[in-house]
Design a protein around this motif. Structure first.
Motif, short mmCIF file in Angstrom:
data_model
loop_
_atom_site.label_atom_id
_atom_site.label_comp_id
_atom_site.label_asym_id
_atom_site.label_seq_id
_atom_site.Cartn_x
_atom_site.Cartn_y
_atom_site.Cartn_z
N ASN A 32 0.96 -1.56 0.16
CA ASN A 32 -0.20 -0.04 -0.18
C ASN A 32 0.93 1.02 0.03
O ASN A 32 1.76 1.26 0.36
N THR A 34 0.85 4.06 1.63
CA THR A 34 1.38 4.34 3.03
C THR A 34 1.24 2.88 3.80
O THR A 34 0.26 2.21 3.74
N ARG A 37 -0.37 1.33 6.68
CA ARG A 37 -1.99 0.26 6.88
C ARG A 37 -1.90 -1.33 6.33
O ARG A 37 -2.40 -2.39 6.50
N1 FVH Z 1 -15.33 0.21 1.11
C1 FVH Z 1 -16.79 0.32 -0.46
O1 FVH Z 1 -18.34 0.38 0.70
C2 FVH Z 1 -16.52 0.45 -1.54
C3 FVH Z 1 -17.88 -1.43 -2.05
C4 FVH Z 1 -17.32 -0.92 -3.48
C5 FVH Z 1 -16.83 -1.13 -3.81
N2 FVH Z 1 -15.78 -0.22 -4.10
C6 FVH Z 1 -14.57 0.64 -4.91
O2 FVH Z 1 -13.54 -0.65 -4.56
C7 FVH Z 1 -11.93 0.67 -4.24
C8 FVH Z 1 -11.33 0.68 -3.36
O3 FVH Z 1 -12.09 1.56 -1.86
P1 FVH Z 1 -11.70 1.24 -0.68
O4 FVH Z 1 -13.46 1.49 -0.38
O5 FVH Z 1 -10.40 0.29 -0.36
O6 FVH Z 1 -10.65 3.06 -0.26
P2 FVH Z 1 -10.12 3.21 0.95
O7 FVH Z 1 -10.18 3.24 1.84
O8 FVH Z 1 -10.35 5.14 0.20
O9 FVH Z 1 -9.06 3.23 -0.73
C9 FVH Z 1 -8.51 3.80 -1.57
C10 FVH Z 1 -7.09 3.16 -1.87
O10 FVH Z 1 -6.78 3.82 -3.32
C11 FVH Z 1 -4.84 4.18 -2.67
N3 FVH Z 1 -4.90 5.51 -3.37
C12 FVH Z 1 -5.10 6.26 -3.70
N4 FVH Z 1 -5.36 6.84 -4.74
C13 FVH Z 1 -3.34 7.00 -5.05
C14 FVH Z 1 -2.64 7.05 -5.89
N5 FVH Z 1 -2.40 8.00 -6.42
N6 FVH Z 1 -1.72 6.44 -5.38
C15 FVH Z 1 -1.66 5.21 -4.99
N7 FVH Z 1 -2.47 4.53 -3.85
C16 FVH Z 1 -3.54 5.67 -4.26
C17 FVH Z 1 -4.93 4.67 -0.82
O11 FVH Z 1 -3.61 4.56 -0.42
P3 FVH Z 1 -3.21 5.44 0.83
O12 FVH Z 1 -4.22 6.66 0.32
O13 FVH Z 1 -3.50 4.47 1.83
O14 FVH Z 1 -1.85 5.67 0.90
C18 FVH Z 1 -5.78 2.91 -0.24
O15 FVH Z 1 -5.05 2.02 -0.38
C19 FVH Z 1 -13.36 1.59 -4.90
O16 FVH Z 1 -12.96 2.26 -6.61
C20 FVH Z 1 -14.31 1.70 -4.70
O17 FVH Z 1 -14.83 3.02 -5.31
C21 FVH Z 1 -15.18 0.54 -2.20
#
Ligand code: FVH
Length: 288
Positions: A32, A34, A37
């Protein structure tokens, strides 16, 4: 030998997926942006990779669940040639166009691509009834089958990598329509001092009863046959809908959620569809 899988992205959903794979006794590597996590998953038996390239190099199947497609491309671009010969299962929400674009990019990089849509929230991951839509490479579907089974029940929608996203967005569109209506109805009652909790049972029963009309609506839409067996004609609905708007306005509530439906109802009546059932309004949605 235990099956090895890499997870890129450990937000709420990525972490739930990795936990489900660990619960299924799969050999899980995680990465990840960060790094902190990853810690709870390492405590449960996962291996944390220092960067995305080494995470990808470790295994043949890469499960991606990031915020959006730009973040997916940012992570995969950084991984470079390590993708050759790998299978990518991308469960990030996006459009069909984004999924098709990424599939073409992955193919050019020598990777097999399967797109997916998760029809669940994180606590539902790992339950047999949880639906995961997939489409794209049939070989990738076969490769990912056991991992998908640890998340829930997967439904493969064929070789077009855009179809999982298309169905996903169609289902989410229906869901947001329902939530919007429920929020407005709740606001209407709360404005008169009635708690949301006192509405929920009735709302659930009503929505369940109304969803029974969907198969007939689908038949009407596919056959463009709206004038037979009409249960609730649009002229009547248009007249009654005014009361929804007026009741909200009388309570100083926003009508942003419910006005678009009124505009479409009015257009339907104005274009000669007043004697049709509501499925007829499907023909007013395409812009040309
Ligand atoms: N959670 C839910 O209810 C829904 C259910 C249906 C499907 N969605 C989709 O799943 C994708 C991920 O959702 P999520 O719930 O895991 O989202 P977050 O908790 O906000 O985590 C986001 C992760 O993305 C990483 N990230 C963001 N920008 C970048 C970047 N530029 N480079 C690398 N990683 C990135 C973020 O990393 P960090 O902030 O922890 O460093 C998280 O790992 C999403 O498509 C939903 O629509 C979820």
């Amino acid at each position: 030998m235990t099956r090895k899988i890499t997870f890129l992205g450990l937000g709420a959903m990525g972490s739930a997926l990795a936990r489900a794979a660990l619960a299924a006794n799969l050999d899980v590597t995680v990465w990840n942006r960060t790094p902190t996590r990853a810690e709870p998953l390492v405590a449960q038996g996962a291996t944390a990779a220092a960067d995305s390239s080494s995470a990808i190099a470790t295994t043949d199947l890469i499960v991606i669940c990031l915020l959006d497609y730009p973040s997916v491309r940012a992570v995969l671009d950084a991984a470079g040639a390590t993708l050759r010969g790998k299978t990518i299962l991308n469960l990030t929400n996006g459009t069909p166009e984004q999924a098709r674009g990424l599939a073409a990019w992955a193919e050019a990089e020598g990777a097999d691509y399967l797109d997916g849509g998760i029809m669940a929230i994180p606590p539902m991951i790992g339950r047999p009834e949880t639906l995961i839509l997939t489409s794209g490479s049939a070989a990738a579907q076969a490769t990912a089958h056991d991992v998908l089974a640890s998340f829930g029940s997967s439904r493969y929608l064929g070789g077009d990598p855009g179809h999982a996203a298309l169905y996903d967005l169609a289902l989410l569109t229906a869901m947001y329509g329902m939530f919007g209506g429920y929020l407005q109805g709740t606001a209407l009652l709360r404005a008169d001092g009635i708690a949301a909790a006192d509405f929920v049972e009735m709302a659930q029963a009503w929505l369940t009863a109304m969803q029974a009309s969907l198969p007939e609506m689908a038949r009407q839409i596919d056959a463009a046959d709206y004038g037979r067996n009409v249960a609730s004609n649009l002229a009547m609905q248009d007249a009654a809908y005014v009361n929804l708007i007026d009741a909200s306005r009388a309570r100083k509530l926003s009508t942003d959620l419910i006005e678009p439906m009124q505009r479409l109802l009015q257009k339907a009546v104005a274009t000669g569809r007043g004697g049709h059932d509501i499925g007829s309004m499907a023909e007013l949605i395409p812009l040309d």
